[in-house]
Design a protein around this motif. Structure first.
Motif, PDB file in Angstrom:
ATOM      1  N   VAL A  48      19.566 -33.018 -20.503  1.00  0.00           N
ATOM      2  CA  VAL A  48      18.995 -32.029 -19.948  1.00  0.00           C
ATOM      3  C   VAL A  48      19.580 -31.323 -18.749  1.00  0.00           C
ATOM      4  N   TYR A  49      19.893 -29.983 -18.547  1.00  0.00           N
ATOM      5  CA  TYR A  49      20.403 -29.319 -17.354  1.00  0.00           C
ATOM      6  C   TYR A  49      19.620 -28.035 -17.238  1.00  0.00           C
ATOM      7  N   ASN A  50      18.958 -27.848 -16.000  1.00  0.00           N
ATOM      8  CA  ASN A  50      18.154 -26.454 -15.940  1.00  0.00           C
ATOM      9  C   ASN A  50      17.567 -26.082 -16.995  1.00  0.00           C
ATOM     10  N   GLU A  51      16.615 -26.821 -17.565  1.00  0.00           N
ATOM     11  CA  GLU A  51      15.686 -26.652 -18.592  1.00  0.00           C
ATOM     12  C   GLU A  51      14.179 -26.554 -18.267  1.00  0.00           C
ATOM     13  N   GLU A  52      13.741 -26.069 -16.874  1.00  0.00           N
ATOM     14  CA  GLU A  52      12.466 -26.246 -16.475  1.00  0.00           C
ATOM     15  C   GLU A  52      11.477 -25.381 -17.617  1.00  0.00           C
ATOM     16  N   ALA A  53      12.022 -24.215 -18.237  1.00  0.00           N
ATOM     17  CA  ALA A  53      11.149 -23.352 -18.997  1.00  0.00           C
ATOM     18  C   ALA A  53      10.856 -24.237 -20.334  1.00  0.00           C
ATOM     19  N   ARG A  54      11.817 -25.338 -20.806  1.00  0.00           N
ATOM     20  CA  ARG A  54      11.456 -25.835 -22.349  1.00  0.00           C
ATOM     21  C   ARG A  54      11.296 -27.252 -22.428  1.00  0.00           C
ATOM     22  N   GLY A  75      21.715 -33.142 -13.105  1.00  0.00           N
ATOM     23  CA  GLY A  75      22.221 -32.678 -12.138  1.00  0.00           C
ATOM     24  C   GLY A  75      21.389 -31.147 -11.858  1.00  0.00           C
ATOM     25  N   SER A  76      20.116 -31.090 -12.626  1.00  0.00           N
ATOM     26  CA  SER A  76      19.518 -30.043 -12.554  1.00  0.00           C
ATOM     27  C   SER A  76      19.137 -29.139 -11.139  1.00  0.00           C
ATOM     28  N   ARG A  77      19.184 -28.093 -11.143  1.00  0.00           N
ATOM     29  CA  ARG A  77      19.066 -27.341  -9.855  1.00  0.00           C
ATOM     30  C   ARG A  77      17.683 -26.765  -9.765  1.00  0.00           C
ATOM     31  N   ASP A  78      16.908 -26.804 -10.931  1.00  0.00           N
ATOM     32  CA  ASP A  78      15.422 -26.180 -10.999  1.00  0.00           C
ATOM     33  C   ASP A  78      14.421 -27.232 -10.920  1.00  0.00           C
ATOM     34  N   ALA A  79      13.415 -26.877 -11.564  1.00  0.00           N
ATOM     35  CA  ALA A  79      12.572 -27.696 -11.397  1.00  0.00           C
ATOM     36  C   ALA A  79      12.349 -28.825 -12.540  1.00  0.00           C
ATOM     37  N   THR A  80      13.332 -29.061 -13.252  1.00  0.00           N
ATOM     38  CA  THR A  80      13.351 -29.910 -14.533  1.00  0.00           C
ATOM     39  C   THR A  80      12.882 -31.340 -13.923  1.00  0.00           C
ATOM     40  N   ALA A  81      13.582 -31.760 -13.155  1.00  0.00           N
ATOM     41  CA  ALA A  81      13.456 -33.232 -12.485  1.00  0.00           C
ATOM     42  C   ALA A  81      11.797 -33.422 -12.293  1.00  0.00           C
ATOM     43  N   GLU A  82      11.022 -32.497 -11.657  1.00  0.00           N
ATOM     44  CA  GLU A  82       9.525 -32.562 -11.306  1.00  0.00           C
ATOM     45  C   GLU A  82       8.782 -32.545 -12.449  1.00  0.00           C
ATOM     46  N   THR A  92       6.212 -35.709 -14.486  1.00  0.00           N
ATOM     47  CA  THR A  92       4.800 -35.597 -14.610  1.00  0.00           C
ATOM     48  C   THR A  92       4.357 -36.363 -15.966  1.00  0.00           C
ATOM     49  N   PHE A  93       5.212 -36.746 -16.574  1.00  0.00           N
ATOM     50  CA  PHE A  93       5.204 -37.689 -17.871  1.00  0.00           C
ATOM     51  C   PHE A  93       4.811 -39.115 -17.825  1.00  0.00           C
ATOM     52  N   ASP A  94       3.873 -39.380 -18.202  1.00  0.00           N
ATOM     53  CA  ASP A  94       3.367 -40.903 -18.198  1.00  0.00           C
ATOM     54  C   ASP A  94       3.342 -41.438 -19.667  1.00  0.00           C
ATOM     55  N   ASP A  95       4.347 -42.137 -20.107  1.00  0.00           N
ATOM     56  CA  ASP A  95       4.565 -42.569 -21.540  1.00  0.00           C
ATOM     57  C   ASP A  95       5.431 -43.786 -21.592  1.00  0.00           C
TER      58      ASP A  95
END
Length: 222
Positions: A3-9, A34-41, A45-48
């Motif tokens: 995943v890289y900069n995929e906050e929308a998806r 190394g995403s620079r958007d909100a991908t990591a955040e 949020t997932f708990d699985d």
């Protein structure tokens, strides 16, 4: 899942992957490259219990992210799934079927490009050119070298020692398999390419790199 900069998806991609009724136990290893958007955040949020998230501090490319994922994975088989929603994880059981019934060990998902699923004419022609080039070099016939859906034993992938950090890993994986005499079993899958505006990252330069990698693997000494 690299995943890289995929906050929308990314949220939808992870949810779709986990919601599939798989015929076996699964784990989903997501590498935030190394995403620079909100991908990591969003991933946080997932708990699985089936989900493992690995964060790389800087972007190193798809091939490097998959190498990181395979180092963290513990399953017997692996399949690559991008986070861009171009591929449907509901197709993964189709790839598993030939393995579970003993017909194959390596399975590729073969895309059928149509007006509703192709990014552009030149994208499709480039994909076909790279695949045809591989078929000529290795005297084989596969339908879709650049497909993301590549399913194989985890130990086999690790043994290939893939060095390409970017999209060139697709050609390197296939070239190394073909050099070993491994012919992927192919099954049809659904596909919908996104546009540049939607975030598509692959370019013609990646196609040229793929040709060079295939040639290198063909002449490389065992």
């Amino acid at each position: 899942m690299p995943v890289y900069n995929e906050e929308a998806r990314v949220a939808a991609a992870v949810k779709q992957a986990l919601d599939v009724p798989y015929p076996c136990e699964v784990e989903l290893v997501v590498v935030d490259d190394g995403s620079r958007d909100a991908t990591a955040e969003i991933l946080g949020t997932f708990d699985d219990p089936r989900l493992t998230v690995v964060v790389q501090p800087r972007n190193r490319g798809k091939g490097a992210a998959i190498r990181t994922a395979t180092e963290s994975a513990s399953g017997e088989y692996m399949v690559i799934l991008d986070a861009d929603l171009e591929y449907d994880p509901q197709d993964i059981p189709k790839l598993l079927a030939p393995v579970l019934d003993g017909r194959a060990e390596v399975v590729y998902g073969n895309r059928s490009f149509g007006s509703h699923s192709s990014f552009s004419f030149w994208y499709v022609m480039g994909n076909k050119a790279v695949t045809t080039y591989a078929n000529m070099l290795f005297n084989c016939y596969i339908g879709d070298l650049e497909t993301c859906f590549k399913l194989m034993p985890l130990a086999l992938y690790r043994s290939l020692d893939v060095k390409s950090r970017g999209f060139g890993m697709e050609a390197e994986v296939t070239g190394k398999l073909l050099r070993r005499g491994v012919r992927p079993y192919e099954v049809p899958i659904s596909y919908r390419a996104r546009t540049r505006e939607e975030g598509k990252k692959i370019t013609w330069r990646d196609g040229v790199e793929a040709l060079a990698i295939l040639a290198r693997e063909r002449v490389r000494r065992p």
